[in-house]
Design an enzyme around this catalytic site. Sequence first.
Site, PDB file in Angstrom:
ATOM      1  CE1 TYR A  31      38.061  45.773  36.360  1.00 16.76           C
ATOM      2  CE2 TYR A  31      38.349  43.460  36.899  1.00 16.76           C
ATOM      3  CZ  TYR A  31      37.610  44.612  36.972  1.00 16.76           C
ATOM      4  OH  TYR A  31      36.419  44.628  37.635  1.00 16.76           O
ATOM      5  CE  LYS A  38      55.086  43.312  25.137  1.00 12.31           C
ATOM      6  NZ  LYS A  38      56.326  42.607  25.580  1.00 12.31           N
ATOM      7  CE  LYS A  42      48.267  39.376  24.365  1.00  8.41           C
ATOM      8  NZ  LYS A  42      49.025  38.432  25.233  1.00  8.41           N
ATOM      9  NE  ARG A  91      39.311  48.536  38.680  1.00 10.89           N
ATOM     10  CZ  ARG A  91      39.571  47.375  39.284  1.00 10.89           C
ATOM     11  NH1 ARG A  91      38.593  46.741  39.927  1.00 10.89           N
ATOM     12  NH2 ARG A  91      40.773  46.841  39.227  1.00 10.89           N
ATOM     13  CD  GLU A 152      35.045  46.765  45.098  1.00 12.71           C
ATOM     14  OE1 GLU A 152      36.101  46.130  45.225  1.00 12.71           O
ATOM     15  OE2 GLU A 152      34.975  47.898  44.576  1.00 12.71           O
ATOM     16  CG  ASP A 187      38.313  44.920  47.685  1.00 15.09           C
ATOM     17  OD1 ASP A 187      39.190  45.300  48.466  1.00 15.09           O
ATOM     18  OD2 ASP A 187      38.441  44.969  46.452  1.00 15.09           O
ATOM     19  CB  ILE A 253      42.690  39.128  36.281  1.00 11.32           C
ATOM     20  CG1 ILE A 253      42.704  37.613  36.554  1.00 11.32           C
ATOM     21  CG2 ILE A 253      41.753  39.859  37.232  1.00 11.32           C
ATOM     22  CD1 ILE A 253      43.221  37.245  37.936  1.00 11.32           C
ATOM     23  CG  HIS A 254      45.995  35.857  31.838  1.00  6.67           C
ATOM     24  ND1 HIS A 254      45.917  35.084  30.696  1.00  6.67           N
ATOM     25  CD2 HIS A 254      47.322  36.092  32.059  1.00  6.67           C
ATOM     26  CE1 HIS A 254      47.151  34.857  30.247  1.00  6.67           C
ATOM     27  NE2 HIS A 254      48.010  35.451  31.049  1.00  6.67           N
ATOM     28  CG  ASP A 301       8.244  45.636  30.468  1.00  9.35           C
ATOM     29  OD1 ASP A 301       9.043  44.897  29.839  1.00  9.35           O
ATOM     30  OD2 ASP A 301       8.174  45.631  31.707  1.00  9.35           O
TER      31      ASP A 301
END
Length: 319
Positions: A31, A38, A42, A91, A152, A187, A253-254, A301
Amino acid sequence: MIYKTVLKKLQLYLKSAFVRNYNVPRRALMYVPGDDSKKIKKSFTLDVDCIALDCEDGVAVNKKKEARETIRSYLDLGKPQRNIEYDLGVRINALDTEYWEEDLESCLSAKYLPDTILIPKVENSDIVRQLSSKIKNLIKTDSTINVIIYIESAKAFLNLVDICQVTESLSKNSKFQHVGLVFGSDDFCANIGATRTESSLEILYARQKLVLVAKAFNLQAIDMVYIKYKDLDGLKQQCEDGMRMGYTGKQVIHPGQVPIVQEAFLPTQLQIEWATGLLKSFHKHQKDGKGAFTYKGTMIDMPTMKQAENIVKLAKLKK
């Protein structure tokens, strides 16, 4: 005649799957806040399978408009070229918010479409129908777009099979292709009142059910976020647990999490040997003019062929 028909369908299927970007690995789904130019710049320099430009959780309410406009400006420039194939997604906000329609209209009217739209908090098939209608109205060309759905909540899990059945049916005559499911564990825990633990036993059933349903519909299954982004040992352990369950990738996330996640979701040597042998057998039968065939006692298949192609593609990424 039946063999030639099967063979022709298989060839068309494989060709269309490649064109749709359906087979792009999504080992790490990273994400990137849509309002942070910026970080977006990156992200395009990183060796990551899937970049999700975010309008939802990674963006403050007062920055939603800015995120939407920033993402649109990058889409208008076109997808940056890299040495490896990758997925560029957006998203959007959930369909029970006031933001989702503008999010979708903005990214789908850009000069260049994203590869994928990621839809959070899908709880029932009516949401999918609403989304399908909107996408069909917005995409005016013959292009199609991939869709990844987030599960969620308890209600979403109760309706999961119906959600996938309806999405699969709509995909046949729509402007989108359903390619994956994501487990939104945080969530989900909040929704059911569960207490998070390092072992994640409190969400074991839901985590396994998502994989089961994803594989039943030939979808990629993307595992939960590991929020302790500096704990790389814990991340590796959770990746390995998810891979053994059948997950094909993980949310990130990083940027520091990407190498460990993508290494963890590479295929094993046995999987590579199986897939390579299957594709060789397919090409031999194709050369001999035969369509349907068996490999190691199993009738092959189209979804099985797709799985083999995915494994071979991932094998090329091994160091």
